[in-house]
Design an enzyme around this catalytic site. Sequence first.
Site, PDB file in Angstrom:
ATOM      1  N   PRO A 199       0.796  -1.227   0.000  1.00 51.15           N
ATOM      2  CA  PRO A 199       0.000   0.000   0.000  1.00 51.15           C
ATOM      3  C   PRO A 199       0.830   1.278   0.000  1.00 51.15           C
ATOM      4  CG  PRO A 199      -0.075  -1.086   2.142  1.00 51.15           C
ATOM      5  CD  PRO A 199       0.559  -2.047   1.191  1.00 51.15           C
ATOM      6  N   ASN A 200       0.346   2.215  -0.787  1.00 51.66           N
ATOM      7  CA  ASN A 200       0.888   3.577  -0.892  1.00 51.66           C
ATOM      8  C   ASN A 200       2.200   3.664  -1.664  1.00 51.66           C
ATOM      9  OD1 ASN A 200      -1.234   4.891   0.643  1.00 51.66           O
ATOM     10  ND2 ASN A 200      -0.405   3.788   2.402  1.00 51.66           N
ATOM     11  N   ARG A 208       5.257  10.944  -2.495  1.00 52.18           N
ATOM     12  CA  ARG A 208       4.845  10.681  -1.110  1.00 52.18           C
ATOM     13  C   ARG A 208       6.015  10.956  -0.158  1.00 52.18           C
ATOM     14  NH1 ARG A 208       4.619   4.623   1.431  1.00 52.18           N
ATOM     15  NH2 ARG A 208       3.731   5.199   3.428  1.00 52.18           N
ATOM     16  N   TYR A 240      10.991   8.940   1.626  1.00 48.37           N
ATOM     17  CA  TYR A 240      11.016   7.856   0.638  1.00 48.37           C
ATOM     18  C   TYR A 240      11.743   8.212  -0.658  1.00 48.37           C
ATOM     19  CZ  TYR A 240       7.562   5.925   3.845  1.00 48.37           C
ATOM     20  OH  TYR A 240       6.936   5.442   4.972  1.00 48.37           O
ATOM     21  N   ASN A 265       8.127  -5.391  -0.418  1.00 46.08           N
ATOM     22  CA  ASN A 265       7.933  -4.208   0.421  1.00 46.08           C
ATOM     23  C   ASN A 265       6.446  -4.158   0.733  1.00 46.08           C
ATOM     24  OD1 ASN A 265       7.705  -1.809   1.733  1.00 46.08           O
ATOM     25  ND2 ASN A 265       8.868  -0.593   0.242  1.00 46.08           N
ATOM     26  N   ALA A 301       2.846  -0.562   5.043  1.00 42.64           N
ATOM     27  CA  ALA A 301       2.312  -0.577   6.411  1.00 42.64           C
ATOM     28  C   ALA A 301       1.810  -1.963   6.828  1.00 42.64           C
ATOM     29  CB  ALA A 301       1.196   0.452   6.538  1.00 42.64           C
ATOM     30  N   HIS A 308       3.634  -4.169   9.407  1.00 42.90           N
ATOM     31  CA  HIS A 308       3.505  -4.018  10.855  1.00 42.90           C
ATOM     32  C   HIS A 308       2.180  -4.549  11.396  1.00 42.90           C
ATOM     33  CE1 HIS A 308       6.816  -1.456   9.791  1.00 42.90           C
ATOM     34  NE2 HIS A 308       6.028  -0.603   9.142  1.00 42.90           N
ATOM     35  N   ASP A 316       1.406 -15.482   7.109  1.00 47.21           N
ATOM     36  CA  ASP A 316       0.938 -16.852   6.850  1.00 47.21           C
ATOM     37  C   ASP A 316       1.065 -17.232   5.379  1.00 47.21           C
ATOM     38  OD1 ASP A 316       0.339 -17.140   9.514  1.00 47.21           O
ATOM     39  OD2 ASP A 316      -1.835 -17.032   9.275  1.00 47.21           O
ATOM     40  N   GLU A 365      12.661  -9.161   2.637  1.00 50.59           N
ATOM     41  CA  GLU A 365      11.861  -8.009   3.067  1.00 50.59           C
ATOM     42  C   GLU A 365      12.640  -6.736   2.770  1.00 50.59           C
ATOM     43  OE1 GLU A 365      10.825  -8.182   7.211  1.00 50.59           O
ATOM     44  OE2 GLU A 365       9.985  -6.156   7.204  1.00 50.59           O
ATOM     45  N   HIS A 387      12.536  -2.319   2.790  1.00 47.98           N
ATOM     46  CA  HIS A 387      11.944  -1.021   3.111  1.00 47.98           C
ATOM     47  C   HIS A 387      12.876   0.073   2.632  1.00 47.98           C
ATOM     48  CE1 HIS A 387       8.961  -3.033   5.527  1.00 47.98           C
ATOM     49  NE2 HIS A 387       9.940  -3.754   6.039  1.00 47.98           N
ATOM     50  N   LEU A 388      12.307   1.090   2.030  1.00 49.92           N
ATOM     51  CA  LEU A 388      13.134   2.221   1.591  1.00 49.92           C
ATOM     52  C   LEU A 388      13.740   2.935   2.795  1.00 49.92           C
ATOM     53  CD1 LEU A 388      10.256   2.828  -0.620  1.00 49.92           C
ATOM     54  CD2 LEU A 388      12.431   3.325  -1.691  1.00 49.92           C
ATOM     55  N   SER A 389      12.910   3.151   3.809  1.00 47.67           N
ATOM     56  CA  SER A 389      13.358   3.865   5.007  1.00 47.67           C
ATOM     57  C   SER A 389      13.885   2.857   6.030  1.00 47.67           C
ATOM     58  CB  SER A 389      12.188   4.653   5.597  1.00 47.67           C
ATOM     59  OG  SER A 389      11.158   3.764   6.024  1.00 47.67           O
ATOM     60  N   ARG A 445      12.574   4.901  13.024  1.00 50.76           N
ATOM     61  CA  ARG A 445      11.342   5.690  12.921  1.00 50.76           C
ATOM     62  C   ARG A 445      10.425   5.414  14.119  1.00 50.76           C
ATOM     63  NH1 ARG A 445       8.876   5.181   7.142  1.00 50.76           N
ATOM     64  NH2 ARG A 445       7.708   6.970   7.951  1.00 50.76           N
ATOM     65  N   ARG A 482       6.608   1.103  13.851  1.00 52.22           N
ATOM     66  CA  ARG A 482       7.220   0.521  12.634  1.00 52.22           C
ATOM     67  C   ARG A 482       8.342  -0.456  12.981  1.00 52.22           C
ATOM     68  NH1 ARG A 482       5.079   3.815   8.518  1.00 52.22           N
ATOM     69  NH2 ARG A 482       4.689   5.920   9.276  1.00 52.22           N
TER      70      ARG A 482
END
Length: 147
Positions: A10-11, A18, A23, A74, A77, A80, A87, A98, A100-102, A107, A111
């Site tokens: 998402p996003n 954004r 990001y 990625n 959200a 988390h 599953d 996994e 993540h950009l950040s 943070r 997160r």
Amino acid sequence: MLSVLILNGPNLNLLGTRQPQIYGRTTLADVEAMCAAHGQANGFEVTCAQSNHEGALVDAIHAAKGTHDGIVLNAGAYTHTSIALHDAIAGTELPVVELHLSNIHAREAFRHHSFIAPVAVGMICGFGAAGYTLALDALLGHLEDTS
Ligand code: DQA
């Protein structure tokens, strides 16, 4: 030829506009082009998908079984919150890196926990868009080590 799914949650369709201070200014189309070029240069196939919907991400993970050798995920959200994604990865037993950009650990506290981490091969975070090619290399190395 090895085949990898790059799956964004998402996003992440908003990448580039954004919260660019967090990001970056690279768009999702740029990221996907970068991953495709990395695959071409290194002899593996890359497929990219993005969804804002948890169930669609679960479906994409299920569909990757038998189609792809591994996933760079990625989950945004849902990282988390989503036991369903946890599953789905456990159920398919596909290797997942996994991403993540950040740096999620630098943070907000909410997160810091990842439902993906316990079922992932490993995690790359904090390197912005460059993390996608780092994650691809990590996944390819893992696939070569385990084949
Ligand atoms: C993110 C980090 C998540 O905490 C956040 O919800 C995102 C993006 C990242 O790439 O840094 O949507 O996964």
